[in-house]
Design a protein around this motif. Structure first.
Motif, mmCIF file in Angstrom:
data_model
loop_
_atom_site.group_PDB
_atom_site.id
_atom_site.type_symbol
_atom_site.label_atom_id
_atom_site.label_comp_id
_atom_site.label_asym_id
_atom_site.label_seq_id
_atom_site.Cartn_x
_atom_site.Cartn_y
_atom_site.Cartn_z
ATOM 1 N N GLY A 10 0.794 -1.218 0.000
ATOM 2 C CA GLY A 10 0.000 0.000 0.000
ATOM 3 C C GLY A 10 0.824 1.265 0.000
ATOM 4 N N LYS A 11 2.162 1.154 -0.036
ATOM 5 C CA LYS A 11 3.021 2.349 -0.003
ATOM 6 C C LYS A 11 3.795 2.445 -1.306
ATOM 7 N N PRO A 12 3.994 3.654 -1.815
ATOM 8 C CA PRO A 12 4.758 3.803 -3.056
ATOM 9 C C PRO A 12 6.219 3.440 -2.833
ATOM 10 N N LEU A 13 6.782 2.743 -3.855
ATOM 11 C CA LEU A 13 8.197 2.422 -3.794
ATOM 12 C C LEU A 13 9.030 3.637 -4.149
ATOM 13 N N GLY A 14 10.219 3.697 -3.578
ATOM 14 C CA GLY A 14 11.132 4.770 -3.912
ATOM 15 C C GLY A 14 11.744 4.567 -5.278
ATOM 16 N N LEU A 15 12.440 5.589 -5.734
ATOM 17 C CA LEU A 15 13.058 5.554 -7.058
ATOM 18 C C LEU A 15 14.052 4.412 -7.187
ATOM 19 N N LEU A 16 14.894 4.216 -6.160
ATOM 20 C CA LEU A 16 15.904 3.164 -6.244
ATOM 21 C C LEU A 16 15.256 1.785 -6.290
ATOM 22 N N ALA A 17 14.182 1.619 -5.508
ATOM 23 C CA ALA A 17 13.503 0.321 -5.517
ATOM 24 C C ALA A 17 12.882 0.033 -6.869
ATOM 25 N N ARG A 18 12.272 1.099 -7.479
ATOM 26 C CA ARG A 18 11.684 0.888 -8.808
ATOM 27 C C ARG A 18 12.765 0.523 -9.831
ATOM 28 N N LEU A 19 13.901 1.199 -9.736
ATOM 29 C CA LEU A 19 14.997 0.894 -10.663
ATOM 30 C C LEU A 19 15.509 -0.534 -10.446
ATOM 31 N N TRP A 20 15.571 -0.931 -9.172
ATOM 32 C CA TRP A 20 16.043 -2.280 -8.857
ATOM 33 C C TRP A 20 15.114 -3.352 -9.438
ATOM 34 N N LEU A 21 13.805 -3.124 -9.323
ATOM 35 C CA LEU A 21 12.864 -4.086 -9.881
ATOM 36 C C LEU A 21 12.949 -4.153 -11.389
ATOM 37 N N ARG A 22 13.074 -2.989 -12.006
ATOM 38 C CA ARG A 22 13.199 -2.977 -13.476
ATOM 39 C C ARG A 22 14.492 -3.667 -13.920
ATOM 40 N N LEU A 23 15.587 -3.419 -13.144
ATOM 41 C CA LEU A 23 16.848 -4.082 -13.472
ATOM 42 C C LEU A 23 16.714 -5.601 -13.323
ATOM 43 N N GLY A 24 15.975 -6.023 -12.284
ATOM 44 C CA GLY A 24 15.756 -7.452 -12.084
ATOM 45 C C GLY A 24 14.999 -8.077 -13.240
ATOM 46 N N ARG A 25 13.938 -7.363 -13.720
ATOM 47 C CA ARG A 25 13.185 -7.890 -14.859
ATOM 48 C C ARG A 25 14.060 -7.968 -16.104
ATOM 49 N N LEU A 26 14.910 -6.935 -16.290
ATOM 50 C CA LEU A 26 15.806 -6.922 -17.440
ATOM 51 C C LEU A 26 16.791 -8.088 -17.377
ATOM 52 N N LEU A 27 17.375 -8.309 -16.191
ATOM 53 C CA LEU A 27 18.320 -9.406 -16.040
ATOM 54 C C LEU A 27 17.621 -10.755 -16.247
ATOM 55 N N GLY A 28 16.374 -10.857 -15.759
ATOM 56 C CA GLY A 28 15.624 -12.085 -15.963
ATOM 57 C C GLY A 28 15.413 -12.375 -17.436
ATOM 58 N N ARG A 29 15.058 -11.321 -18.201
ATOM 59 C CA ARG A 29 14.867 -11.518 -19.639
ATOM 60 C C ARG A 29 16.182 -11.922 -20.313
ATOM 61 N N LEU A 30 17.281 -11.259 -19.890
ATOM 62 C CA LEU A 30 18.584 -11.585 -20.479
ATOM 63 C C LEU A 30 18.965 -13.037 -20.200
ATOM 64 N N LEU A 31 18.728 -13.480 -18.961
ATOM 65 C CA LEU A 31 19.031 -14.863 -18.626
ATOM 66 C C LEU A 31 18.169 -15.826 -19.427
ATOM 67 N N LEU A 32 16.888 -15.491 -19.589
ATOM 68 C CA LEU A 32 15.999 -16.348 -20.361
ATOM 69 C C LEU A 32 16.461 -16.454 -21.798
ATOM 70 N N TRP A 33 16.732 -15.291 -22.421
ATOM 71 C CA TRP A 33 17.163 -15.307 -23.816
ATOM 72 C C TRP A 33 18.556 -15.939 -23.961
ATOM 73 N N GLY A 34 19.409 -15.694 -22.958
ATOM 74 C CA GLY A 34 20.727 -16.335 -22.997
ATOM 75 C C GLY A 34 20.616 -17.843 -22.920
ATOM 76 N N GLY A 35 19.719 -18.336 -22.046
ATOM 77 C CA GLY A 35 19.512 -19.771 -21.948
ATOM 78 C C GLY A 35 18.961 -20.367 -23.226
ATOM 79 N N LEU A 36 17.979 -19.652 -23.832
ATOM 80 C CA LEU A 36 17.420 -20.137 -25.091
ATOM 81 C C LEU A 36 18.469 -20.152 -26.192
#
Length: 393
Positions: A10-36
């Motif tokens: 129920g609380k807004p995430l800070g800028l660093l947390a939002r960046l961290w989540l986006r970086l995590g999604r990006l790394l996840g996609r990279l790992l997925l495509w790298g594995g494929l």
């Protein structure tokens, strides 16, 4: 509130947390495509190798141009290694320098062999040959047994009648089988051996398999074979399997040899636990069984005949001859009796023994480029080493 703002609890995430989540999604996609991508590369390579290593092969040797000159270069490199690895008093072998022991053995031709398998020293079922067996580490310099290394077995049958392959060796009356603990070699032919051997002699290990920047020259498959060959030590030298790697004549056919433990042919025995931190624990294990506990060791000597309709090449020792294409068949049984082998006199005699695939008769003539190379290199290095050790050849 802007619907692009992320919430947690129920609380807004800070800028660093939002960046961290986006970086995590990006790394996840990279790992997925790298594995494929890795799966696609692996699948493509597997399909390519399956195509390349298929179909009929030559049943006769094919000698490439320039092989003699490459062989002379390799001899000079091997002699340089012998000079570099000399201990305080003696010149050592350029490979398999450290022996765990030389032991007397009996090689009995299997009873009931079918006619196609009755060739050369195996032509008389029930015949027993007296033999010497040398068990060793593969390195060119003696090192601790607990280090990863190749392991070798050299077998010398004695008083073998018939003309020897090498005119200068007619007094030997021997048949040698030289083997180590992996079924295929980490180089294909003499040209590749020259490049790899020179690089390793210069201190390049892994880089020996990457001779240039061009990926087409990289030998990744051969590097993997080398890494598989450099295995942890067995509990005892008599508990490993050993392979000729390169092919030989077997009468009019071509074949490879294998020696595997055959404990059912000997009294039941459990080796006491050895201290693997001891530098020579493999010699200690051999001594424990043969000399202290007085229990023999047994092996089966087997042959795998070439089927030229399958991909079982003579000139490429990096290719595994599949057992599904041609099964190994037992042609002899080896018994190493209880004995006192670890004496100064026998160890010196062991050091002075020369083993070569070319010590033998025509029925088991070595074939293929690596064996042609071994004929020249083994003979030259043995002569050089014995001369410097003031021993007669």
């Amino acid at each position: 509130m802007n619907d692009r703002i992320l919430f947690t609890g129920g609380k807004p995430l800070g800028l660093l947390a939002r960046l961290w989540l986006r970086l995590g999604r990006l790394l996840g996609r990279l790992l997925l495509w790298g594995g494929l991508l890795a799966l696609a590369v692996w699948g493509g390579a597997s399909a390519w190798y399956a195509w390349k290593f298929s179909g009929p092969v030559a049943a006769q040797e094919v000698i490439p141009p320039g092989e003699a000159a490459m062989t002379q270069s390799i001899i000079q490199t091997a002699i340089r290694i012998v000079d570099q690895h000399r201990d305080n008093t003696r010149y050592l072998r350029d490979a398999h320098a450290k022996a765990h022991g030389c032991v007397q053995a009996e090689v009995s031709v299997a009873a009931g062999l079918p006619a196609p398998l009755r060739q050369g020293v195996f032509s008389e079922p029930g015949k027993t040959w007296q033999a010497w067996m040398r068990l060793s580490n593969g390195n060119a310099y003696p090192q601790f047994d607990n280090l990863q290394d190749a392991r070798g077995m050299a077998l010398k049958l004695l008083e073998v009648p018939g003309t020897q392959l090498m005119p200068s060796q007619q007094a030997r009356r021997e048949q040698d089988f030289v083997m180590f603990n992996h079924p295929n070699f980490f180089v294909s032919d003499v040209a590749e051996y020259q490049q790899n051997f020179a690089a390793q002699a210069a201190g390049k290990k892994v880089l020996a398999f990457f001779p240039g920047w061009d990926p087409r020259t990289w030998q990744v498959r051969h590097l993997l074979i080398a890494l598989q060959t450099l295995a942890d030590a067995p509990a005892s030298p008599v508990e490993a399997s050993y392979y000729s790697v390169s092919p030989y004549k077997y009468g009019s056919a071509n074949a490879k040899f294998r020696v595997v433990p055959e404990p059912s042919a000997c009294p039941s025995y459990s080796l006491p636990a050895q201290n693997r931190d001891e530098p020579n624990f493999l010699r200690a294990a051999l001594y424990q069984q043969l000399s202290a506990d007085r229990v023999p060791a047994c092996f089966a000597l087997q042959v795998q005949l070439q089927d030229a309709r399958r991909y079982m090449p003579l000139e490429d020792t990096s290719v595994l001859w599949k057992e599904s294409d041609s099964a190994f068949q037992t042609v002899a049984h080896i018994r190493v009796p209880a004995q006192d082998f670890d004496t100064p006199a026998q160890n010196l005699a062991c050091d002075n023994l020369s083993f070569s695939p070319w010590h033998g008769i025509d029925a088991h003539r070595p074939v293929g480029g690596i064996n042609r190379l071994r004929r020249a290199v083994y003979d030259a290095v043995s002569e050089y080493r014995h001369a410097r050790n003031a021993q007669a050849q």
